[in-house]
Design an enzyme around this catalytic site. Structure first.
Site, PDB file in Angstrom:
ATOM      1  N   HIS A 179     -21.326   7.659   1.522  1.00 59.67           N
ATOM      2  CA  HIS A 179     -20.455   6.872   0.650  1.00 59.67           C
ATOM      3  C   HIS A 179     -19.419   6.127   1.461  1.00 59.67           C
ATOM      4  O   HIS A 179     -18.973   6.620   2.506  1.00 59.67           O
ATOM      5  CB  HIS A 179     -19.755   7.776  -0.385  1.00 59.67           C
ATOM      6  N   ASP A 224     -26.022   8.860  -6.956  1.00 57.94           N
ATOM      7  CA  ASP A 224     -27.379   8.405  -7.256  1.00 57.94           C
ATOM      8  C   ASP A 224     -28.469   9.439  -7.034  1.00 57.94           C
ATOM      9  O   ASP A 224     -29.513   9.378  -7.673  1.00 57.94           O
ATOM     10  CB  ASP A 224     -27.712   7.167  -6.400  1.00 57.94           C
TER      11      ASP A 224
HETATM   12  C1  LIG Z   1     -23.303   4.382  -6.736  1.00 59.27           C
HETATM   13  C2  LIG Z   1     -23.281   3.909  -5.335  1.00 59.27           C
HETATM   14  O1  LIG Z   1     -23.308   2.737  -5.079  1.00 59.27           O
HETATM   15  S1  LIG Z   1     -23.170   5.104  -4.161  1.00 59.27           S
HETATM   16  C3  LIG Z   1     -23.906   4.393  -2.721  1.00 59.27           C
HETATM   17  C4  LIG Z   1     -25.379   4.258  -2.908  1.00 59.27           C
HETATM   18  N1  LIG Z   1     -26.025   3.823  -1.642  1.00 59.27           N
HETATM   19  C5  LIG Z   1     -26.835   4.613  -0.968  1.00 59.27           C
HETATM   20  O2  LIG Z   1     -27.110   5.758  -1.287  1.00 59.27           O
HETATM   21  C6  LIG Z   1     -27.462   4.006   0.254  1.00 59.27           C
HETATM   22  C7  LIG Z   1     -27.423   4.926   1.457  1.00 59.27           C
HETATM   23  N2  LIG Z   1     -26.057   5.038   1.974  1.00 59.27           N
HETATM   24  C8  LIG Z   1     -25.540   4.066   2.747  1.00 59.27           C
HETATM   25  O3  LIG Z   1     -26.201   3.090   3.117  1.00 59.27           O
HETATM   26  C9  LIG Z   1     -24.081   4.197   3.165  1.00 59.27           C
HETATM   27  O4  LIG Z   1     -23.699   5.550   3.187  1.00 59.27           O
HETATM   28  C10 LIG Z   1     -23.138   3.417   2.220  1.00 59.27           C
HETATM   29  C11 LIG Z   1     -23.614   1.955   2.069  1.00 59.27           C
HETATM   30  C12 LIG Z   1     -23.079   4.054   0.851  1.00 59.27           C
HETATM   31  C13 LIG Z   1     -21.743   3.429   2.829  1.00 59.27           C
HETATM   32  O5  LIG Z   1     -21.787   2.715   4.020  1.00 59.27           O
HETATM   33  P1  LIG Z   1     -20.650   2.852   5.128  1.00 59.27           P
HETATM   34  O6  LIG Z   1     -19.316   2.858   4.486  1.00 59.27           O
HETATM   35  O7  LIG Z   1     -20.916   1.832   6.153  1.00 59.27           O
HETATM   36  O8  LIG Z   1     -20.970   4.319   5.674  1.00 59.27           O
HETATM   37  P2  LIG Z   1     -20.197   5.164   6.787  1.00 59.27           P
HETATM   38  O9  LIG Z   1     -19.171   4.343   7.483  1.00 59.27           O
HETATM   39  O10 LIG Z   1     -19.785   6.435   6.154  1.00 59.27           O
HETATM   40  O11 LIG Z   1     -21.396   5.472   7.800  1.00 59.27           O
HETATM   41  C14 LIG Z   1     -21.175   6.319   8.884  1.00 59.27           C
HETATM   42  C15 LIG Z   1     -22.450   6.502   9.677  1.00 59.27           C
HETATM   43  O12 LIG Z   1     -23.373   7.263   8.903  1.00 59.27           O
HETATM   44  C16 LIG Z   1     -24.586   6.561   8.762  1.00 59.27           C
HETATM   45  N3  LIG Z   1     -25.063   6.730   7.408  1.00 59.27           N
HETATM   46  C17 LIG Z   1     -24.325   6.552   6.277  1.00 59.27           C
HETATM   47  N4  LIG Z   1     -25.105   6.781   5.211  1.00 59.27           N
HETATM   48  C18 LIG Z   1     -26.328   7.105   5.687  1.00 59.27           C
HETATM   49  C19 LIG Z   1     -27.543   7.425   5.047  1.00 59.27           C
HETATM   50  N5  LIG Z   1     -27.648   7.449   3.726  1.00 59.27           N
HETATM   51  N6  LIG Z   1     -28.620   7.711   5.831  1.00 59.27           N
HETATM   52  C20 LIG Z   1     -28.533   7.689   7.165  1.00 59.27           C
HETATM   53  N7  LIG Z   1     -27.387   7.375   7.818  1.00 59.27           N
HETATM   54  C21 LIG Z   1     -26.305   7.079   7.075  1.00 59.27           C
HETATM   55  C22 LIG Z   1     -24.227   5.109   8.990  1.00 59.27           C
HETATM   56  O13 LIG Z   1     -25.335   4.337   9.400  1.00 59.27           O
HETATM   57  C23 LIG Z   1     -23.151   5.213  10.041  1.00 59.27           C
HETATM   58  O14 LIG Z   1     -23.771   5.418  11.275  1.00 59.27           O
HETATM   59  P3  LIG Z   1     -23.215   4.667  12.616  1.00 59.27           P
HETATM   60  O15 LIG Z   1     -21.785   5.116  12.738  1.00 59.27           O
HETATM   61  O16 LIG Z   1     -24.153   5.135  13.676  1.00 59.27           O
HETATM   62  O17 LIG Z   1     -23.335   3.204  12.273  1.00 59.27           O
HETATM   63  O1  LIG Z   2     -17.633   3.021  -4.820  1.00 56.46           O
HETATM   64  C1  LIG Z   2     -18.624   2.568  -4.233  1.00 56.46           C
HETATM   65  O2  LIG Z   2     -18.572   1.954  -3.163  1.00 56.46           O
HETATM   66  C2  LIG Z   2     -19.980   2.778  -4.786  1.00 56.46           C
HETATM   67  C3  LIG Z   2     -20.040   3.742  -5.912  1.00 56.46           C
HETATM   68  O3  LIG Z   2     -20.087   4.937  -5.720  1.00 56.46           O
HETATM   69  C4  LIG Z   2     -19.993   3.224  -7.272  1.00 56.46           C
HETATM   70  O4  LIG Z   2     -19.835   2.014  -7.464  1.00 56.46           O
HETATM   71  O5  LIG Z   2     -20.127   4.029  -8.218  1.00 56.46           O
END
Ligand SMILES: CC(=O)SCCNC(=O)CCNC(=O)[C@H](O)C(C)(C)COP(=O)(O)OP(=O)(O)OC[C@H]1O[C@@H](n2cnc3c(N)ncnc32)[C@H](O)[C@@H]1OP(=O)(O)O
Ligand SMILES: O=C([O-])CC(=O)C(=O)O
Length: 379
Positions: free
Chosen positions: A264, A315
């Site tokens: 997240h 999710d």
């Molecule tokens: C309701 C919603 O919208 S909730 C979000 C739904 N999205 C997802 O589930 C998609 C998978 N998750 C992701 O892509 C990311 O965690 C996001 C987009 C939600 C957040 O992105 P960011 O804020 O950039 O994540 P964050 O800074 O915490 O990432 C830290 C590290 O963990 C890694 N990481 C974060 N999430 C994941 C994941 N799901 N799988 C593998 N690696 C991950 C990143 O690539 C990053 O690695 P790096 O430092 O080597 O580049």
């Molecule tokens: O807050 C976010 O970046 C994504 C999320 O979890 C939502 O929209 O429910």
């Protein structure tokens, strides 16, 4: 690597950590608070409220009294019918279209037919969207997939129950209606997430409410945001046992693949919505006698935490929960829309009430000066 290490410059890419405005609607990841809507804890809301009550709270600024909630639900129930011109448009959209594209077109077409002429109409336009979105998606889905033109009214007085009834052509059982209600509450609002921010940017130009929501739907569609619940379903369905899931995930992590439904942008240790939907997913798994998807999901959760300290976001367990209720995977994100339209539009109202056009600056990284060359002299 944590940005919080002493001496390390915070990584502000993606506007992370930047305050981009004010809101009285929601807190996300505030120490000791988890997730709150107008100060109410998400767990209290998910345990006790109806989704329509939460929408009222977000949109009208306070929890409704009994009569107010009854009137609100009656109003929403009366607004479920689709205009003929919208039905015609939905019937043109191919069967293999993505349902989020159907939502986007449906919302945009509604804006053509029932345009918000003036901001004084905003509450009525918002209520109409809340009421009609389940009709838009189920009308298209059943027409495209079954060739039937469904009636868009139902006996159900809840948005979640209504959606399930239109989708399956029969009244849902109590457990399913309850889970839909909880799910819609969990997804309703989340501060300045990407789709809400889209809606606010659009609102800040003084655009109309359907444009704000249409833009937000497009933003929610992506797999890094709302689309993750569908991607999570595709992931867990690959595995037949928890051991297979563990092996598969270890391989994906080694190949540095993203695992959808984990991590997240704001929460660091857990997403408070996960514990809630996980409990309901477990109940549904027992109801259908599942011995695969729920245990596979639990193992994914364990492996991701053990290996990467990555936790399930809202999710991940939504995927199995929706699946157990017989909802096709491609309709998962449209359900998110049916809920989040409450949060998006509450933010639009808030933006409009205290507006300045949102227009940040950029660090320029291009050339200092480029000499104009006529077209036939260019290298
Ligand atoms: C309701 C919603 O919208 S909730 C979000 C739904 N999205 C997802 O589930 C998609 C998978 N998750 C992701 O892509 C990311 O965690 C996001 C987009 C939600 C957040 O992105 P960011 O804020 O950039 O994540 P964050 O800074 O915490 O990432 C830290 C590290 O963990 C890694 N990481 C974060 N999430 C994941 C994941 N799901 N799988 C593998 N690696 C991950 C990143 O690539 C990053 O690695 P790096 O430092 O080597 O580049
Ligand atoms: O807050 C976010 O970046 C994504 C999320 O979890 C939502 O929209 O429910």
């Amino acid at each position: 690597m944590s940005d919080k290490e002493p001496g390390k410059k915070p990584n502000t890419a993606g506007l992370r950590g930047q305050v981009a405005g004010e809101t009285a609607l929601c807190t996300v990841g505030k120490t000791g608070a988890g997730l709150t809507y107008r100060g109410y804890d998400i767990t209290a809301l998910a345990d006790n409220a109806q989704f329509e009550e939460v929408a009222y709270l977000l949109l009208r600024g306070k929890l409704p009294k009994r009569q107010e909630l009854d009137d609100y639900k009656k109003k929403l129930s009366s607004l479920r019918a689709l205009p003929d011109a919208l039905k015609k448009v939905l019937e043109q959209i191919p069967k293999d279209a993505h349902p989020m594209d159907v939502m986007r077109t449906g919302c945009s077409m509604l804006g053509n037919l029932e345009t918000e002429a003036d901001f004084s109409e905003q509450d009525d336009k918002i209520d109409r969207m809340l009421a009609v979105f389940p009709s838009i998606i189920t009308y298209w889905y059943r027409f495209a997939h079954e060739g039937v033109r469904i009636e868009t009214d139902s006996d159900s007085d809840s948005i979640g129950g209504h959606f399930l009834e239109l989708l399956h052509g029969k009244k849902p059982n109590e457990l399913h209606e309850r889970v839909m209600n909880v799910s819609l509450i969990l997804y309703a609002e989340h501060e300045f997430n990407a789709s809400t921010f889209t809606a606010r940017v659009c609102a800040s130009t003084l655009s109309d409410i359907h444009s704000c929501v249409t833009g937000a739907i497009g933003t929610l569609r992506g797999p890094l945001h709302g689309g993750a619940n569908e991607a999570a379903m595709e992931l867990i369905q690959r595995f037949k046992t928890p051991d297979e899931a563990e092996k598969g995930l270890m391989g994906m992590l080694e190949r540095k693949e993203k695992i959808m439904g984990f991590g997240h942008a704001i929460y660091r240790e857990s997403d408070p919505r996960n514990a809630i939907i996980k409990q309901w997913a477990e109940k549904l798994s027992q109801e259908v006698g599942d011995t695969v998807l729920y245990p596979v999901s639990v193992r994914c959760e364990e492996v991701m935490w053990r290996e990467k300290k990555l936790f399930c976001n809202a999710d991940f367990f939504h995927a199995s929960a929706y699946h157990f209720m017989g909802i096709p995977t491609e309709l998962f994100t449209p359900i998110f829309v049916m809920s989040r339209v409450s949060g998006w539009t509450a933010h639009v109202k808030e933006q409009r009430a205290n507006n300045r056009i949102i227009r940040p600056s950029a660090d320029y990284t291009g050339p200092d000066h480029s000499e104009w060359l006529p077209i036939d002299q260019r290298p």
